[in-house]
Structures are given as structure tokens and as C-alpha cells.
Write an enzyme that holds these catalytic residues in place. Structure first.
Site, PDB file in Angstrom:
ATOM      1  N   HIS A 245     -10.621  -6.919   2.178  1.00 33.34           N
ATOM      2  CA  HIS A 245      -9.319  -6.401   1.746  1.00 33.34           C
ATOM      3  C   HIS A 245      -8.627  -5.787   2.953  1.00 33.34           C
ATOM      4  CE1 HIS A 245     -10.774  -2.177   1.722  1.00 33.34           C
ATOM      5  NE2 HIS A 245     -11.926  -2.776   1.503  1.00 33.34           N
TER       6      HIS A 245
ATOM      7  N   HIS B 236       0.861  -1.172   0.000  1.00 26.82           N
ATOM      8  CA  HIS B 236       0.000   0.000   0.000  1.00 26.82           C
ATOM      9  C   HIS B 236       0.909   1.237   0.000  1.00 26.82           C
ATOM     10  CE1 HIS B 236      -2.582  -3.139   1.666  1.00 26.82           C
ATOM     11  NE2 HIS B 236      -3.625  -2.400   1.322  1.00 26.82           N
TER      12      HIS B 236
END
Length: 325
Positions: free
Chosen positions: A168, A9
Site C-alpha cells: 500500500h 490520504h
């Protein structure tokens, strides 16, 4: 040489790649894949495929990802099945792990060999001062896990969320830490029919939490007869508002729905960065409001809550302008 792909991320993968190069020298056959705030799962998958295609050896690949169950993990995991004999995914990427992986490539020829070797180094690289903190027993957390249970024989609905990405990173980490579910239940007819998606969702569940996929009608039955679940804390995930409405109308006793993310598709408008509405979506949210539900519009617990009435009004205006153009 075994190829390595670093996925994360944000820019974490690029940063740790740079750090690894400073310490161990420039490396060939190492690529980075990043998920940026404006991107979604499909963007990550496209980047992942491009990174794999650029490696000299696309059979022996080691994937180091930041977070188990996060979008980068989920997207490589969706490609993993066809290569599971040789590919390896390791979550919890840190710098000691990466440096050891670089060193291991000098003498090891398979991703599996390297993965086995780097796990110990990755764990040993986590240290703390003062040293006595390390002596705290991991079993001390056991009583807290037991406290997750609700009243015997009934479900406790700790969160119901609409999110087109389903399970997620934001759900597997931030929301599970906040709500402490014992079960994550994806409520979707479409996903229940897709064995690959079901398997990926089950694999993405955080430690200590079981993930299930059930059709909407099955969830309605469970809500009416939940005695055999013995006090489980349930986090429900809906892929779209229509499935949530069917569940509520069928008797699933929800009072609040968290609205996290709805993917854009042709014919939809985006009243904000993470939500895309078509007319059917707007109509469905209005029906959910009429059914007495409150909306908690935010991606993660620390976000400020959005105003669903204002979001719907803006989306309706944009759809009306789209029709006139």
C-alpha cells in the site's frame, strides 16, 4: 455528465475540491473520498462505493487519486475490473489536472476522453524556478538505479515487513524510497491463490520495482537457491506473523522484521492504534524472538520505534482481562 471522484490520504481530496470550486465554480457529480489516520482499507472501500452510488452516471466515472499504489488507489482498483471499459483511474492528482477535467466535461462525454486530455495539462502544471533546474535530464537517475543491485547471484533482503495491508502507500513510497528494493515479494499462501489480489498487488508496484506473490514454501526454496535472481534487492511483505515464522523456520535468513500494521478482528485486542493481536499472534511473536529476530515496530521510516516487549505485555494483559469479563 462524467462523474469525478477525488480520493486521497487525509483531507487532500477535500482541500483540492474546495480549491477547484473557488477557481472554476461549484460542480455537480464530483465526490471526495478520504483515508483518515484511524481508518483502514475497508473503510475507504465503503466510502468509495457510497460515492459511486451517489453519482448520476455510475458508468462513466473518472477517479483522480493522490498516489499510485496507495490505499485509495488500491481500493478503487479492486472495483475497477468490472468497469474497465469505461472507468479511468489517474494518479498524481493536482489542481491543474482537476480544473482541466472540469472544463473537459463541458465538451467530452466519456471518462477516457477526459483522462487523455488532462494528462498533458497535469504534467505541464509542474514548473519550477529557477528555470534551469527543469533542464536536468531524467536519465541522470539511471546510475542510481543500477546501484540497487546487491552481490551477483544472491538476494539482499533490504526489508521484511508484517503488514495486513501488504503493498500500500506507506510501502510503495516511504519504505521503497528508504530501502531501494528492485523486487517486492508478497509471501502468502492465501494471496498466491487469489488471482485478483495478485493482479492488484502487481499493479500497485512503484515505478522501477517489480512485485511478485509467492507461497511461503516457494519463498523458502528461493532463499535456499537464489542464484538466478542475480543480485536483486528484495523487500518481503507478510500478511501476518504466522507466515513470517514459517518462512524463518524454513530457512529464509531474516535478522529483523518490521512490524507495520495488523488489522483488528473479533477476539483480538489493540495494544496501540495500528496493531491488533490475538493469542496466536502473541505466541508467534514470542517464537520469532526466540528464533533470534529483532523487531522494528513502526509504520513509516520517520516514526520512532515501538518496544515489542511492552506491546506484547500490554496485549497479553488485555486478552487476559477480555477472557475474564
Amino acid at each position: 455528465m462524467v462523474g469525478i471522484i477525488l480520493a486521497s490520504h487525509g483531507n487532500f481530496a477535500e482541500g483540492i475540491f474546495q480549491s477547484g470550486s473557488m477557481i472554476f465554480g461549484e460542480q455537480e457529480n464530483v465526490k471526495t473520498v478520504t483515508l483518515m489516520p484511524s481508518e483502514g482499507p475497508d473503510d475507504v472501500k465503503a466510502k468509495m462505493k457510497e460515492a459511486i452510488a451517489s453519482l448520476d452516471d455510475q458508468e462513466e466515472v473518472l477517479f483522480l487519486v493522490d498516489l499510485w499504489g496507495g490505499t485509495p488507489f488500491n481500493q478503487v482498483n479492486s472495483l475497477f475490473e468490472a468497469h474497465k471499459d469505461k472507468w479511468v483511474i489517474v494518479a498524481g492528482m493536482n489542481l491543474p489536472m482537476l480544473i482541466e477535467a472540469y472544463a473537459s466535461r463541458l465538451s467530452m462525454n466519456t471518462a477516457r476522453e477526459i483522462a487523455k486530455h488532462i494528462l498533458r495539462t497535469a504534467k505541464e502544471g509542474v514548473k519550477v524556478r529557477p528555470e534551469e533546474i527543469e533542464s536536468v535530464k531524467a536519465t541522470a537517475a539511471a546510475p542510481a538505479q543500477q546501484s540497487n543491485a546487491g552481490a551477483p547471484g544472491t538476494f539482499k533482503y533490504v526489508l521484511a515487513r508484517i503488514d495486513s495491508r501488504l503493498l500500500h502507500g506507506q510501502v510503495a513510497t516511504a519504505w521503497t524510497k528508504t530501502t531501494r528494493p528492485t523486487r517486492i515479494i508478497v509471501v502468502s499462501d492465501a494471496v498466491a491463490k487469489d488471482e485478483l489480489r495478485k493482479k492488484l498487488i502487481q499493479q500497485a508496484a512503484p515505478p522501477g520495482v517489480k512485485a511478485h506473490v509467492v507461497p511461503v514454501e516457494q519463498m523458502i526454496k528461493l532463499a535456499k537457491d537464489d542464484q538466478h535472481f542475480g543480485g536483486q534487492r528484495a523487500l518481503l511483505l507478510f500478511e501476518n506473523p504466522q507466515d513470517a515464522l514459517r518462512a524463518v523456520e524454513g530457512g529464509v535468513p531474516l535478522k529483523t522484521i518490521n512490524v507495520g500494521s495488523l488489522a483488528h478482528s473479533p477476539g483480538k485486542v489493540q495494544p496501540n492504534k495500528v496493531l491488533a493481536f490475538g493469542q496466536e499472534d502473541i505466541d508467534t511473536f514470542i517464537k520469532l524472538k526466540e528464533a533470534g529476530l529483532d523487531f522494528d515496530v513502526r509504520k513509516v521510516p520517520n516514526d520512532s520505534k515501538g518496544n515489542m516487549d511492552e506491546i506484547i505485555k500490554k496485549a497479553q494483559g488485555e486478552l487476559n482481562r477480555l477472557r475474564k469479563s
